[in-house]
Structures are given as C-alpha cells and as structure tokens.
Design an enzyme around this catalytic site. Structure first.
Site, mmCIF file in Angstrom:
data_model
loop_
_atom_site.group_PDB
_atom_site.id
_atom_site.type_symbol
_atom_site.label_atom_id
_atom_site.label_comp_id
_atom_site.label_asym_id
_atom_site.label_seq_id
_atom_site.Cartn_x
_atom_site.Cartn_y
_atom_site.Cartn_z
ATOM 1 N N GLN A 174 43.279 -6.353 68.820
ATOM 2 C CA GLN A 174 43.828 -7.535 69.488
ATOM 3 C C GLN A 174 44.233 -8.596 68.455
ATOM 4 O O GLN A 174 44.123 -9.792 68.690
ATOM 5 C CB GLN A 174 42.810 -8.115 70.477
ATOM 6 C CG GLN A 174 42.678 -7.336 71.772
ATOM 7 C CD GLN A 174 43.897 -7.514 72.671
ATOM 8 O OE1 GLN A 174 44.627 -8.492 72.588
ATOM 9 N NE2 GLN A 174 44.125 -6.546 73.566
ATOM 10 N N SER A 175 44.744 -8.137 67.336
ATOM 11 C CA SER A 175 44.992 -9.023 66.203
ATOM 12 C C SER A 175 46.077 -10.064 66.469
ATOM 13 O O SER A 175 47.234 -9.730 66.749
ATOM 14 C CB SER A 175 45.393 -8.185 64.985
ATOM 15 O OG SER A 175 45.862 -9.003 63.944
ATOM 16 N N ASN A 176 45.715 -11.342 66.331
ATOM 17 C CA ASN A 176 46.697 -12.427 66.377
ATOM 18 C C ASN A 176 47.641 -12.343 65.186
ATOM 19 O O ASN A 176 48.842 -12.616 65.308
ATOM 20 C CB ASN A 176 45.991 -13.783 66.375
ATOM 21 C CG ASN A 176 45.154 -14.005 67.610
ATOM 22 O OD1 ASN A 176 45.656 -13.989 68.728
ATOM 23 N ND2 ASN A 176 43.860 -14.210 67.412
#
Length: 333
Positions: A75-77
């Site tokens: 879920q990397s920003n």
C-alpha cells in the site's frame, strides 16, 4: 545552501500551509500544536514523496530515462506518487511491492493498490517480505535494458541524497513561513521511516542554524538502527551540499515505542489518533505513517516530554489514500 545547482521539476503550486490546530490543542492542553500540511502537495493524493520526486525525476530525465522503477510495501504511498510523477513526465513505471505481512497482497484491494491500477502502472512485481528489493529492481532494470529501454531506479521512499534534497528545501520553506507568521516553534515532529524526510529536514534546519529539534517517530525500525540510517543520510547530504558540517549524531532524536507489532500493523493508539484529528480538525491522517506519528506526539505530550515547550509543529506527510485499505478497523464496534 544553494539548492539551485540541482535540477528540479515542480509538482506543487505555491507552498503548503502551516495551520494552528485550535481544537486539538484545546483538547490536549499545552503545548500549542501546529501542522505543516505536506499532505496537500501536488500529484495524485499528495504527500511528502512529492518533494523528493521533484529532484529524483529531474535527475531521471537528465539521464534520458524512459521507465521508472521503484519499490515499497503493498500500500505504498511512495509507489503511488512515483507512478503519478512518471505519468506527468510521460514515462513508464514499474513497481516492486513487498508483502511485509505474509499473504497480504490482493490485486483487487482498495487504497493505493486501486490507485496503482487507475494510474496505469505498467507492471507490478510482488515479492515476499524480507526480499532483497534492490536486487529485484536491478533484475527488472536489466530485463528492460535487454529490450533497449532506459530504466531509472528510485530507492524505497525516494530516500537517497538526491531525494532528501526535497526536505532540505522544505526546511528553507518552513523557516521562511515561520518568520513571516512571527511564530517561534520549539520542536518539529515527523515520521521517521525510510529516513529521507527526517534526514533532509534535520540537515536543512541544522544548516540554517535554526536550533529547532526534529523529533522522529519511527514506524519500521528500532531506535539504534533508525538513528544510524538517518545519520548516514545526513552525512551524504552534507557532502552533496558541500556543508562544512552536517547534523551530529546527538542531533538525531528517534522514538521507537509506537511501531506496535510492526510496519503497517494496526495499533489502538493509532486508531485513536486518526479519529481524534479527523473529528477535531477535519484532517485525515493515515494508518501506517502519520497516524502512528501523531499517536507518538500525543503520548509524549501526556508524559510531559514537551513540558518546557510552547509550540510544536507536526509535519503531515500525507498518505490518506491508504485509509481505504483499513476501513474495517475504524468502524466503532
């Protein structure tokens, strides 16, 4: 410091505001809390990685890249914003995603995963937690080179000496803002993860002789390891900027107590902090970074850590799209 010597793209119009958190401050008591709204930076959904990408993408373009490769959690920003920046520049982008929680990757998940697809990622490579991400990105890059393409690798979080220049620039921006606001800040609290934001901000503050402590709330590593990572990157920045002296090891302040069971793992204090800030200030934090950082700030306040301080600034590094992958945790039971 002369940051003009480094090529830079611009993805944000103007500067991000500093807001007084009136209702939250009244609720928790002294010190008074302020927020630097880097969640309002440009690109898809905003966040701190935008500042880093301004320098990283300029470097990629100068080197003739046609494809960006980077890595992060599922879920990397950072991956979302890197993909968005690549789109703005007309480049392809491939992502290496690490399942830090076993079997947690879902190709149909919401949050940033949905945005990867909406933004049109060229390819996603999922690896198990603990994998050598640099090695995997090198493998992807070599395969692209064999096709005649020109890949450019950006490390996780954009946290190298080029990317961290973004938060040296932020330090300059912030100090000018505070001067114009006639606001004296006693400490800055930020997330300390891949270290680029913490190291860049601290280097900028120290190089400006501002004497404002930068307090990092760690979200993935123990204090000793994190402090060393921040220090090493500060040293790289000092060399790049040709500073006579960068931050000392003693300038690095890190708290490890708010990680919980691990990176991206939910804590009750994080849930409380995210709800509290949403319901008092209408500001959305995220469950992995800023939620735990605010939880740390509030706990330190309760314990009297800020007793002699009047004004604390919270650096909001963004990440709210990740909330939509954690919705089940936030409904009151």
């Amino acid at each position: 410091m002369n940051l003009c010597q480094f090529p830079r793209r611009r993805y944000t119009v103007g500067i991000t505001p500093v807001e007084k958190l009136e209702r939250l401050s009244a609720l928790v008591g002294s010190p008074t809390l302020y927020c630097k709204r880097d969640d309002l930076l440009g690109l898809a959904g905003g966040g701190n990685k935008t500042r880093k990408l301004e320098f990283l993408m300029a470097d990629a373009l100068a080197k003739g890249a046609d494809t960006i490769i980077t890595c992060g959690a599922i879920q990397s920003n950072h991956c979302r914003l890197t993909l968005a920046a690549a789109n703005k520049e007309g480049l392809f982008c491939q992502l290496v995603l690490e399942q830090r929680v076993p079997n947690s990757y879902d190709s149909l998940a919401s949050g940033n995963n949905f945005l990867f697809n909406l933004l049109g990622v060229e390819a996603v490579h999922v690896v198990d937690g603990g994998s050598n991400l640099k090695e995997k990105m090198d493998t992807v890059a070599n395969a692209l080179r064999a096709q005649g393409r020109k890949p450019y690798i950006i490390p996780g979080g954009g946290s190298n000496a080029i990317g961290a220049l973004g938060y040296v620039a932020c330090a300059q921006e912030l100090l000018q803002q505070l001067f114009e606001m006639e606001l004296n800040i006693d400490a800055i609290v930020c997330t300390s993860g891949s270290a680029g934001t913490h190291a860049g901000l601290l280097t900028g503050i120290v190089a400006s002789n501002a004497h404002i402590p930068v307090i990092g709330i760690c979200i993935n590593r123990k204090k000793e390891e994190q402090s060393q990572a921040v220090y090493d990157l500060c040293n790289q920045l000092a060399l790049k900027l040709n500073l006579k002296e960068g931050p000392a090891y003693d300038d690095i302040i890190v708290f490890e107590e708010y990680i919980g069971e691990g990176y991206s793992r939910v804590t009750e204090d994080m849930l409380e902090a995210v709800k509290l800030v949403a319901r008092t200030e209408a500001i959305l934090l995220d469950p992995v970074y800023t939620g735990k950082t605010m939880a740390g700030l509030l706990d330190l306040q309760r314990k009297g850590y800020f007793n002699q301080m009047q004004n604390i600034l919270f650096l909001h590094t963004g990440g709210s799209p990740a909330l939509f992958a954690y919705t089940g945790y936030f409904f009151d039971k």
